[in-house]
Design an enzyme around this catalytic site. Structure first.
Site, short mmCIF file in Angstrom:
data_model
loop_
_atom_site.label_atom_id
_atom_site.label_comp_id
_atom_site.label_asym_id
_atom_site.label_seq_id
_atom_site.Cartn_x
_atom_site.Cartn_y
_atom_site.Cartn_z
N ARG A 162 11.23 3.38 3.97
CA ARG A 162 10.77 2.41 4.98
C ARG A 162 11.98 1.58 5.43
O ARG A 162 12.73 1.07 4.58
CB ARG A 162 9.69 1.48 4.44
CG ARG A 162 9.31 0.40 5.45
CD ARG A 162 8.11 -0.41 5.04
NE ARG A 162 6.88 0.36 5.20
CZ ARG A 162 5.66 -0.17 5.06
NH1 ARG A 162 5.51 -1.44 4.76
NH2 ARG A 162 4.59 0.58 5.21
N ARG B 12 0.80 -1.23 0.00
CA ARG B 12 0.00 0.00 0.00
C ARG B 12 0.83 1.28 0.00
O ARG B 12 0.63 2.17 -0.83
CB ARG B 12 -0.94 0.03 1.22
CG ARG B 12 -2.24 -0.65 0.98
CD ARG B 12 -2.71 -1.35 2.23
NE ARG B 12 -1.91 -2.55 2.42
CZ ARG B 12 -2.17 -3.72 1.86
NH1 ARG B 12 -3.25 -3.85 1.13
NH2 ARG B 12 -1.39 -4.76 2.02
N THR B 13 1.78 1.37 0.92
CA THR B 13 2.52 2.63 1.05
C THR B 13 3.35 2.88 -0.20
O THR B 13 3.31 3.96 -0.80
CB THR B 13 3.42 2.57 2.31
OG1 THR B 13 2.65 2.06 3.40
CG2 THR B 13 3.95 3.93 2.67
N HIS C 190 4.34 5.66 11.70
CA HIS C 190 3.95 5.54 10.29
C HIS C 190 3.09 6.77 10.00
O HIS C 190 1.87 6.69 9.90
CB HIS C 190 3.18 4.23 10.10
CG HIS C 190 3.01 3.80 8.68
ND1 HIS C 190 3.22 4.64 7.60
CD2 HIS C 190 2.64 2.60 8.15
CE1 HIS C 190 2.99 3.97 6.48
NE2 HIS C 190 2.64 2.73 6.78
N LYS D 120 27.82 -2.68 2.83
CA LYS D 120 28.00 -1.96 4.11
C LYS D 120 28.16 -0.45 3.91
O LYS D 120 28.84 0.22 4.68
CB LYS D 120 29.21 -2.51 4.90
CG LYS D 120 29.10 -3.97 5.25
CD LYS D 120 28.59 -4.15 6.65
CE LYS D 120 28.40 -5.62 6.99
NZ LYS D 120 27.12 -5.95 7.52
N1 CP Z 1 -0.53 0.06 5.74
C1 CP Z 1 0.68 -0.26 5.24
O1 CP Z 1 1.69 0.30 5.59
O2 CP Z 1 0.64 -1.24 4.31
P1 CP Z 1 1.90 -1.78 3.50
O3 CP Z 1 2.78 -2.50 4.46
O4 CP Z 1 1.32 -2.69 2.44
O5 CP Z 1 2.61 -0.60 2.92
#
Ligand code: CP
Length: 527
Positions: A116, A66-67, A155, A95
């Site tokens: 992420r 999603r993100t 998040h 590294k």
């Molecule tokens: N809600 C969310 O972060 O979903 P993903 O892990 O699929 O990005």
């Protein structure tokens, strides 16, 4: 027209955007959603960055659908340059540090990074590092870093879309919210962002529904209570449904039991059962209730079972679709395309820094009767008094050893524990160092960081020539022998990212890591 306040900004935690800024973002998202619905191509152009040279870079060191994909689709809406680092084939595997990796990509005309990582506080560090890189290389605008989820920390873009969705459900009414947070509240970063994010509402009631093994960390619950949220705690959905005040908004999170070791895996089924909705609960929930979930849900063990997909409880699909819209607006803001018409009405004035070293005049020049070197009073030297006043003897003794080690107070002298004169029975520590020179300013600041509440007496010719009362400095940084104790923090020495620890005081004896936001007592930060 004034400078666009959003251009070049980062979103590393939800609190990086003020409440007013978030409300403005929601307003723009509402406008965008309406224009998309009516397919108003002309007006939609005003939302697009429309610049093929504007670089958005996705760096996902953990899995995502999603993100990652909503930012990709949002970038396509904007008609910008979109790149995606193939992490598994990148020099991160040789590294290379995060700083070098992101500096390299910033140098290729990329403006916004969506990151992420399992390392907590990584975007805060990259933001700081990126500013320095931009300064060294004559870049007008530093790169923006958007946190797409950092470990179990935060998040923030999920939080934006969650709050936008809750507001839609409540027809834009910000007066109050009653929400149940259900599932893995311990690891759930989307839940942790809610501590600050829910302040969109004037009155907040939060029901925490999780077995003790998955409970919200204590400091988050305390923070909610300090903000005036009404917080209640339940061990399971069953227990929650056994009382009358049931929330109209249920927010589920995925249990991340795999992170918790073998002991927990043995009882995984029973933990999951307590946070999974069952068919038999259907007639026990109030009408109008809606369920949300940041997703993904587990295909074998979903806490929101698939039979609910086609019921009126399903709010998670609309929520997920809102993700793309909120992220279109966020990219529009940090690019400077949107935001010129933002008006701040209730901005808080800047807080003044409080002094943390106070010179005590009274008593200066008097003869110190109590501080002795063997049987003789100290003629020249220093005495640190009132150390850890009120703690137990063991703690005082341990902390005095730490102070001696960190401040390198080796040599002649001694330390002891005594009972306070004003409050008999209250213990305190004293370190005396005959012959030691009066410390310089930076040493005194360091001492204030490790011995807040203590007094420093400088003794010359048998008299107290200076007496300072020390408090915890508002910011503690650039000091040796200290580190954040969260093993997942970007600044933790084990990750070898060369990130120096930085802390901000949040009470008279606690510090919060500037990166991962872990709260420590002033004793814990020292190595
Ligand atoms: N809600 C969310 O972060 O979903 P993903 O892990 O699929 O990005």
């Amino acid at each position: 027209m004034g400078k666009n306040r959003f251009k070049g900004r980062s979103l590393t935690v939800i609190a990086d955007f003020s409440l007013e800024e978030r409300l403005y973002l929601f307003e723009k998202t509402r406008e965008l959603k309406a224009l998309l619905k009516e397919k108003n191509k002309e007006k939609l152009e005003a939302f697009r960055i429309n610049n093929g040279d504007f670089g958005v870079y996705e760096v996902f060191l953990e899995s995502s659908t999603r993100t990652k994909e909503s930012f990709k689709n949002a970038s396509e809406f904007h008609r910008v340059k979109l790149s995606n680092l193939d992490v598994s084939a990148s020099s991160i595997n040789k590294k290379e540090s995060y700083a070098d990796t992101f500096n390299t990509l910033s140098g290729y005309d990329n403006s916004v990074f969506i990151v992420r990582s399992r390392l907590e506080g990584v975007c805060r560090w990259l933001e700081k590092n990126g500013r320095e890189f931009a300064g060294r290389n004559g870049m007008d605008v530093p790169p923006s870093f958007i946190n797409a989820g950092d470990g179990k920390h935060e998040h923030p873009t999920q939080e934006l879309l969650d709050e936008f969705t809750f507001l839609e459900k409540l027809n834009g009414d910000r007066s109050s919210i009653h929400i149940a947070l259900i599932g893995d509240l311990f690891h759930g970063r989307t839940v942790h962002s809610k501590v600050q994010g829910l302040n969109v509402f004037n009155s907040v009631s939060v029901d925490l529904v999780a077995p003790p093994q998955l409970a919200l960390p204590d400091h988050y619950q305390k923070e909610m209570e300090a903000k005036g949220y009404k917080v209640r705690v339940f061990g399971s959905i069953e227990e929650y449904l056994g009382q009358k005040e049931i929330a109209g908004i249920w927010y589920f999170t995925r249990p991340q039991l795999e992170r918790m070791g073998d002991d927990i895996l043995k009882i995984a089924d029973s933990l999951r059962a307590r946070i999974t909705f069952k068919r038999e609960y259907m007639d026990r929930i109030p009408s109008g209730t809606v369920f949300y979930h940041p997703l993904p849900r587990h295909k074998e063990h979903p806490t929101i079972p698939a039979f609910l997909d086609s019921t009126s409880l399903n709010g998670w699909e609309e929520q997920s679709m809102n993700g793309k819209l909120v992220r279109i607006v966020l990219l529009g803001l940090v690019s400077g395309k949107l935001g010129d018409d933002f008006k701040a009405e209730f901005e808080k004035p800047e807080e003044k820094e409080e002094p943390f070293i106070e010179e005590i005049q009274a008593g200066s020049g008097r003869t110190p009767k109590r501080y002795s070197e063997g049987v003789n009073p100290i003629t020249n030297g220093i005495v640190i008094d009132h150390i850890c006043r009120g703690d137990d003897e063991k703690e005082i003794r341990e902390h005095m050893s730490r102070i001696i080690r960190v401040m390198k107070l080796f040599g002649k002298g001694g330390e002891w524990i005594s009972s306070s004169k004003e409050k008999p029975g209250t213990m305190k520590g004293i370190i005396f160092r005959p012959g030691a020179e009066a410390p310089d300013e930076s040493t005194i600041k360091r001492l204030a960081a490790i011995a807040p509440g203590a007094t420093l007496n400088v003794i010359g010719n048998g008299k107290i020539v200076k007496k300072l009362r020390l408090s915890l400095p508002p910011r503690v940084y650039n000091l040796e022998s200290m580190s954040c104790k969260n093993p997942d923090c970007i600044s933790h020495p084990s990750h070898k990212e060369n990130v120096l620890p930085e802390f901000t005081r949040i009470s008279e004896d606690t510090l919060k890591c500037d990166y991962c936001e872990k709260v420590h007592t002033f004793r814990e930060v020292w190595n």
